[in-house]
Design an enzyme around this catalytic site. Structure first.
Site, PDB file in Angstrom:
ATOM      1  N   GLU A  44       0.858  -1.179   0.000  1.00  0.00           N
ATOM      2  CA  GLU A  44       0.000   0.000   0.000  1.00  0.00           C
ATOM      3  C   GLU A  44       0.897   1.233   0.000  1.00  0.00           C
ATOM      4  O   GLU A  44       1.677   1.432   0.937  1.00  0.00           O
ATOM      5  CB  GLU A  44      -0.923   0.032   1.219  1.00  0.00           C
ATOM      6  CG  GLU A  44      -1.884   1.224   1.188  1.00  0.00           C
ATOM      7  CD  GLU A  44      -2.759   1.350   2.427  1.00  0.00           C
ATOM      8  OE1 GLU A  44      -3.718   2.142   2.390  1.00  0.00           O
ATOM      9  OE2 GLU A  44      -2.471   0.666   3.441  1.00  0.00           O
ATOM     10  N   ASP A  96       9.872   7.074   0.188  1.00  0.00           N
ATOM     11  CA  ASP A  96       9.109   7.796  -0.828  1.00  0.00           C
ATOM     12  C   ASP A  96       8.586   6.799  -1.857  1.00  0.00           C
ATOM     13  O   ASP A  96       9.351   6.005  -2.413  1.00  0.00           O
ATOM     14  CB  ASP A  96      10.025   8.823  -1.503  1.00  0.00           C
ATOM     15  CG  ASP A  96       9.293   9.750  -2.460  1.00  0.00           C
ATOM     16  OD1 ASP A  96       8.163   9.422  -2.870  1.00  0.00           O
ATOM     17  OD2 ASP A  96       9.859  10.805  -2.799  1.00  0.00           O
ATOM     18  N   ASP A 118      -3.097  11.958  -2.163  1.00  0.00           N
ATOM     19  CA  ASP A 118      -3.188  13.406  -2.346  1.00  0.00           C
ATOM     20  C   ASP A 118      -3.557  13.685  -3.805  1.00  0.00           C
ATOM     21  O   ASP A 118      -2.868  13.227  -4.719  1.00  0.00           O
ATOM     22  CB  ASP A 118      -1.837  14.045  -2.013  1.00  0.00           C
ATOM     23  CG  ASP A 118      -1.906  15.561  -1.895  1.00  0.00           C
ATOM     24  OD1 ASP A 118      -2.690  16.179  -2.647  1.00  0.00           O
ATOM     25  OD2 ASP A 118      -1.182  16.123  -1.058  1.00  0.00           O
ATOM     26  N   GLU A 194      -9.045   5.031   7.621  1.00  0.00           N
ATOM     27  CA  GLU A 194      -9.616   5.970   8.593  1.00  0.00           C
ATOM     28  C   GLU A 194     -10.342   7.108   7.879  1.00  0.00           C
ATOM     29  O   GLU A 194     -11.437   7.522   8.280  1.00  0.00           O
ATOM     30  CB  GLU A 194      -8.506   6.556   9.481  1.00  0.00           C
ATOM     31  CG  GLU A 194      -7.831   5.573  10.413  1.00  0.00           C
ATOM     32  CD  GLU A 194      -6.677   4.833   9.763  1.00  0.00           C
ATOM     33  OE1 GLU A 194      -6.033   4.042  10.456  1.00  0.00           O
ATOM     34  OE2 GLU A 194      -6.428   5.030   8.549  1.00  0.00           O
ATOM     35  N   GLU A 196     -11.673   7.075   4.903  1.00  0.00           N
ATOM     36  CA  GLU A 196     -12.898   6.566   4.282  1.00  0.00           C
ATOM     37  C   GLU A 196     -14.019   6.411   5.303  1.00  0.00           C
ATOM     38  O   GLU A 196     -15.180   6.736   5.026  1.00  0.00           O
ATOM     39  CB  GLU A 196     -12.599   5.227   3.607  1.00  0.00           C
ATOM     40  CG  GLU A 196     -13.765   4.631   2.838  1.00  0.00           C
ATOM     41  CD  GLU A 196     -13.378   3.346   2.143  1.00  0.00           C
ATOM     42  OE1 GLU A 196     -14.241   2.757   1.481  1.00  0.00           O
ATOM     43  OE2 GLU A 196     -12.205   2.918   2.265  1.00  0.00           O
TER      44      GLU A 196
END
EC number: 2.1.1.33
Length: 217
Positions: A44, A96, A118, A194, A196
């Site tokens: 993820e 990253d 984002d 969280e 969602e």
């Protein structure tokens, strides 16, 4: 997801090196050894506070999961959940997401999750979107042949952009949801982040897609 700096977050991650991988590049090509089995590996990218990755790991012990985030405090909250749930099939990386090929060998990963990334709505920031073509090229490199991306967002603009970006890249859109929580068949198996949980309770529409890379001709 932006959160305030958490005091002691760095020390917490360092004290749990059995979960948080200090030098992930050392395991490039050998993540199965890190997990101690040859189960499929799902990652993820942008794990937030960890509700999704720990929820999935609890439901699917036959799959190994790696939570990735570049924010120290955020990852520390995800670590809280992993410790509490005592999940042997979860690892974490403070890196990253643009540099994934430094940490995973070609074809080493089975599936990529992108949850509530984002949106970077300004045009000049397009290259930062996790569904921009350069990110897709990285995912394709580390995923097995015909590996999949599962993507969720509440941002319609980002969703529409992603549909076009994935299609232009040559990916096959397997499934598309324009209102995920109204799907009575899928909703019961949907593991929420969280973010969602918070916004779906307010009636916010959640979009989702599943897409796979196709063999190069």
């Amino acid at each position: 997801m932006r959160v305030r700096n958490r005091k002691g977050a760095g020390e917490m991650l360092a004290e749990n090196a059995h979960i948080v991988v200090e030098n992930p590049a050392d395991f490039k090509g050998s993540w199965s050894e890190r997990f101690g089995n040859d189960h499929p590996i799902h990652i993820e990218v942008g794990c937030g506070k960890g509700a999704f990755i720990t929820g999935m790991a609890a439901l699917h012990p036959e799959i190994n999961y790696i939570a990735i985030d570049m924010q120290l405090s955020v990852l520390s909250y995800a670590l809280d959940k992993a410790i509490e749930a005592d999940l042997p099939n979860v690892q974490m990386m403070l890196v990253d997401g643009a540099a994934l090929s430094e940490y995973f060998a070609d074809g080493e990963i089975d599936q990529v999750y992108l949850n509530f990334s984002d949106p970077w709505p300004k045009g000049r920031h397009e290259k930062r979107r996790l569904t921009y073509k350069s990110f897709l090229a990285t995912y394709e490199k580390i995923l097995r042949p015909e590996g999949e991306i599962h993507f969720k967002t509440d941002n319609r603009g980002l969703f529409e952009y992603s549909l076009v970006s994935l299609a232009n890249y040559g990916m096959e859109l397997k499934k598309v949801w324009l209102d995920l929580h109204q799907d009575e068949e899928f909703a019961p198996q949907n593991v929420m982040t969280e973010y969602e949980q918070k916004f779906s309770q307010k009636g916010q529409v959640i979009y989702r897609l599943e897409a796979k890379f196709l063999p190069k001709k």
